[in-house]
Design an enzyme around this catalytic site. Structure first.
Site, PDB file in Angstrom:
ATOM      1  NE  ARG A 105      -5.270   3.354  -0.583  1.00  0.00           N
ATOM      2  CZ  ARG A 105      -4.934   4.510   0.101  1.00  0.00           C
ATOM      3  NH1 ARG A 105      -3.675   4.648   0.701  1.00  0.00           N
ATOM      4  NH2 ARG A 105      -5.791   5.650   0.020  1.00  0.00           N
ATOM      5  CG  HIS A 114     -10.311   7.222   2.386  1.00  0.00           C
ATOM      6  ND1 HIS A 114     -10.365   8.398   2.483  1.00  0.00           N
ATOM      7  CD2 HIS A 114      -8.784   7.067   2.363  1.00  0.00           C
ATOM      8  CE1 HIS A 114      -9.355   9.030   2.843  1.00  0.00           C
ATOM      9  NE2 HIS A 114      -8.286   8.237   2.671  1.00  0.00           N
ATOM     10  CD  GLU A 170      -6.870   1.809   3.706  1.00  0.00           C
ATOM     11  OE1 GLU A 170      -5.695   1.966   4.562  1.00  0.00           O
ATOM     12  OE2 GLU A 170      -7.237   2.366   2.980  1.00  0.00           O
ATOM     13  CG  ASN A 176      -1.842   0.923   1.602  1.00  0.00           C
ATOM     14  OD1 ASN A 176      -1.683   2.047   0.646  1.00  0.00           O
ATOM     15  ND2 ASN A 176      -2.817   0.943   2.590  1.00  0.00           N
ATOM     16  CD  GLU A 211      -8.165   2.652  13.514  1.00  0.00           C
ATOM     17  OE1 GLU A 211      -6.985   2.369  14.190  1.00  0.00           O
ATOM     18  OE2 GLU A 211      -8.407   2.511  12.400  1.00  0.00           O
ATOM     19  NE  ARG A 253      -4.605  14.468   0.087  1.00  0.00           N
ATOM     20  CZ  ARG A 253      -4.647  13.104   0.218  1.00  0.00           C
ATOM     21  NH1 ARG A 253      -5.814  12.830  -0.261  1.00  0.00           N
ATOM     22  NH2 ARG A 253      -4.243  12.241   0.947  1.00  0.00           N
TER      23      ARG A 253
END
Ligand code: ADP
Length: 396
Positions: free
Chosen positions: A94, A182, A380, A10, A332, A242
């Protein structure tokens, strides 16, 4: 000991995460994994086994100029050394953007790679690194099966009205539309909600994936019906570096009146805005929460304000709300961001259990809260491994 294994890669903007899963029938068992962070600044590798024991740790000096490509071969070698004799069946990646045509995990072929390269302008921070990882593996192990898993895929079935911009149809049908990202994380979370709370899984849930990149997804019976990122990963929430959503007129102003070039605007919006741009201190939420600088507090305020505002928009898309789920680095780990977000959304009937929130418990709302609020760690890597395993058993 398992006989077969899958490796996942990833490759993010400044990091590469990797994981090795042993395959026992259709069960996946995490065996080794880790992350190289700080690529481009001061790279730092940590790899651990399933019980969390550190297998390798290395820091490179700042300014060595090492890039993603320099680490991929080494990571692959490291993973192969930790297969414990298992046969490596394939590598799952990914890939951030699948565009309009790739909405299911796909085995990598030269033509797929070519089509994905054409999407680089839509995800300049991620797509080049995702594809570099695929090429790096192909160069060391040309025969090894590789699977691309797309972050856009989970949103593919969003209603047409949620995926359109109000622009002439000629441009929309060329692919200038809302895709959403996502998706690998949201798919994993949707499955976890189904396992943890089947009744909630049938309802209306907003999932907040809050990492360096951040977005929200509206789930209706486990399907994405709307999301905050759109054509690119710039839209929606305030992120680490961003901007999130910004009036397109502001970009015209920067181009026409401030005479900024397209490259300068791209750098501004992808790399110099968000938490970093507003605070001038850091893109890292933990650093900002610990800082005494008032600009750091402004950045966190804006992050939470926009998060609650965008949640309000998705609430409208869903026509109600039964659950709110926090995930990824901030979601989290930051009780503070969760508390402040829930405070702003209290009018919906959210009552936070402060103690459960501080403990990062699975359920952080009180039993009487009208909306159930959960913290669910995303994975992921496991989702990518699952898809890779499935594509390997599918006829090519
Ligand atoms: P990426 O999108 O790169 O995968 P992560 O999901 O790891 O990123 O999230 C990184 C973000 O999580 C950073 O802003 C980091 O500060 C934040 N984070 C991690 N731990 C904490 C914490 N204990 N408190 C607040 N923020 C945290």
């Amino acid at each position: 000991m398992v006989a077969q294994a899958i490796l996942t890669l990833n490759a993010g903007s400044s990091s590469i995460k990797f994981a090795v899963f042993g395959c026992d029938g259709d069960q996946l068992e995490f065996t080794t994994g880790g992350k190289i962070e700080g690529i481009g600044t001061a790279p730092h590798l940590v790899a651990r086994d399933a019980s969390g024991i550190v297998l390798a740790e290395h820091r490179w000096e700042a300014g060595t100029g090492l890039q993603h490509e320099d680490f991929l071969g080494r990571l692959f070698e490291f993973a192969e050394q930790h297969l414990d004799g298992a046969e490596l069946l394939g590598v799952g990646h990914r890939v951030v953007h699948g565009g309009a045509h790739f909405f299911a995990p796909a085995r990598v072929t030269p033509s797929l790679l070519g089509a994905l390269e054409a999407l680089i302008p839509l995800a300049p921070l991620h797509q080049p690194h995702n594809l570099a990882a695929i090429k790096a593996v192909a160069s060391v192990r040309p025969g090894l099966s590789q699977t691309a898993c797309f972050d856009t895929a989970f949103h593919h079935q969003m209603p047409a009205v949620a995926s359109r911009f109000a622009i002439p149809p000629a441009l929309s049908s060329e692919g200038v539309r809302r895709y959403g990202f996502h998706g690998i994380s949201y798919e994993y979370i949707a499955r976890r909600i189904a396992a943890l709370d089947p009744a909630l899984a049938k309802g209306k849930v907003i999932v907040a994936h809050l990492g360096n990149g951040a977005s929200l997804c509206a789930l209706q019976a486990g399907q994405s019906i709307d999301t905050t990122m759109s054509f690119t990963t710039l839209d929606g929430l305030v992120m680490g570096t961003r901007s999130g959503g910004i009036d397109p007129g502001a970009l015209l102003y920067l181009l026409q009146h401030k005479h900024m070039s397209a490259d300068q605007i791209s750098q501004l919006l992808y790399e110099q805005s968000g938490l970093l741009g507003v605070s001038g201190v850091s893109s890292d939420m933990r650093t900002l929460l610990e800082s005494c600088d008032p600009r750091a507090a402004d950045a966190v305020d804006l992050f939470v304000y926009r998060l609650a505002r965008e949640a309000g928009a998705l609430l409208s898309s869903l026509g109600g709300l039964d659950g709110l789920v926090f995930t990824a680095g901030i979601g989290e780990n930051s009780a503070e961001v969760r508390r402040r977000t829930c405070e702003r959304l209290a009018w919906l009937g959210i009552t936070l259990d402060e103690d459960a929130n501080a403990r990062h418990a699975d359920v952080i709302s009180t039993p009487s809260s009208r909306i159930s609020v959960r913290v669910i760690p995303t994975d992921e890597e496991r989702m990518i491994a699952r898809h890779t395993q499935e594509t390997l058993t599918r006829p090519a």
